[in-house]
Design an enzyme around this catalytic site. Sequence first.
Site, short mmCIF file in Angstrom:
data_model
loop_
_atom_site.label_atom_id
_atom_site.label_comp_id
_atom_site.label_asym_id
_atom_site.label_seq_id
_atom_site.Cartn_x
_atom_site.Cartn_y
_atom_site.Cartn_z
N PRO A 44 15.93 -93.78 81.79
CA PRO A 44 14.88 -94.79 81.76
C PRO A 44 13.58 -94.27 82.35
O PRO A 44 13.50 -93.13 82.84
CB PRO A 44 15.48 -95.91 82.64
N ASP A 77 8.42 -83.27 75.15
CA ASP A 77 8.42 -84.48 75.96
C ASP A 77 8.19 -85.69 75.05
O ASP A 77 7.60 -85.58 73.98
CB ASP A 77 7.32 -84.42 77.02
N GLU A 78 8.69 -86.85 75.49
CA GLU A 78 8.57 -88.10 74.73
C GLU A 78 9.13 -87.94 73.32
O GLU A 78 8.60 -88.50 72.35
CB GLU A 78 7.11 -88.58 74.69
#
Length: 211
Positions: A27, A99-100
Amino acid sequence: MTESSALSPVPVPVANRDGVLRFYFGPMDCGKSTLALQMNYNHGRQGRRGMVLTKHDRSGGPRITSRIGLGSEAVEVDDDLDLVALVTDRKPIDYVICDEACFYTVAQIEQLADLTDDFGIDVYAFGLASDFRSRMFPAAQRLFELADEISRLQVEVLCWCGRPGLLNARVVDGALVRTGEQVVIGDTGADPVRYQVLCRRHYRSGDLGVS
């Protein structure tokens, strides 16, 4: 599924070695971007040649940024970007930090697998597993299906009640919402649209812990 730390080992260079596709998830606030930056540093200091990619970073620019203040320039990924062409045009490349990655297209996840299988490039993808509705992002689902290794990051994120935070709630004008576009960029501050990590109980009940 394995546990991961920020001190993941750097692969020893071996001629014609197979690449690896790893997915690190968790998360918000669990340290995904921090680990991505640390991993890039670890590999770079061993002389490995890498590329750093991101999409929808909180900074609003082509960067990876961490809430603890770390940051690095990155290539912004848009939906039409061919990741195989991008990386192979800049060869030699030993590894790619993504990333992401939950915001990439499913086709781009397939391209990450192509980089690993066809070119022997190590790919380290970081991202959320599920969206504000607790539904899995399509790109994250494909990473679960294709990755050689999947690791839930072990930096503990807490709900306001003290239980482990598992799910990302979207909060609009102070209220939890369960409908809307899958991707709306926000952070954990006090903006009109923000995100809050909740335990399963309080995510399902919609309790933000605000008096």
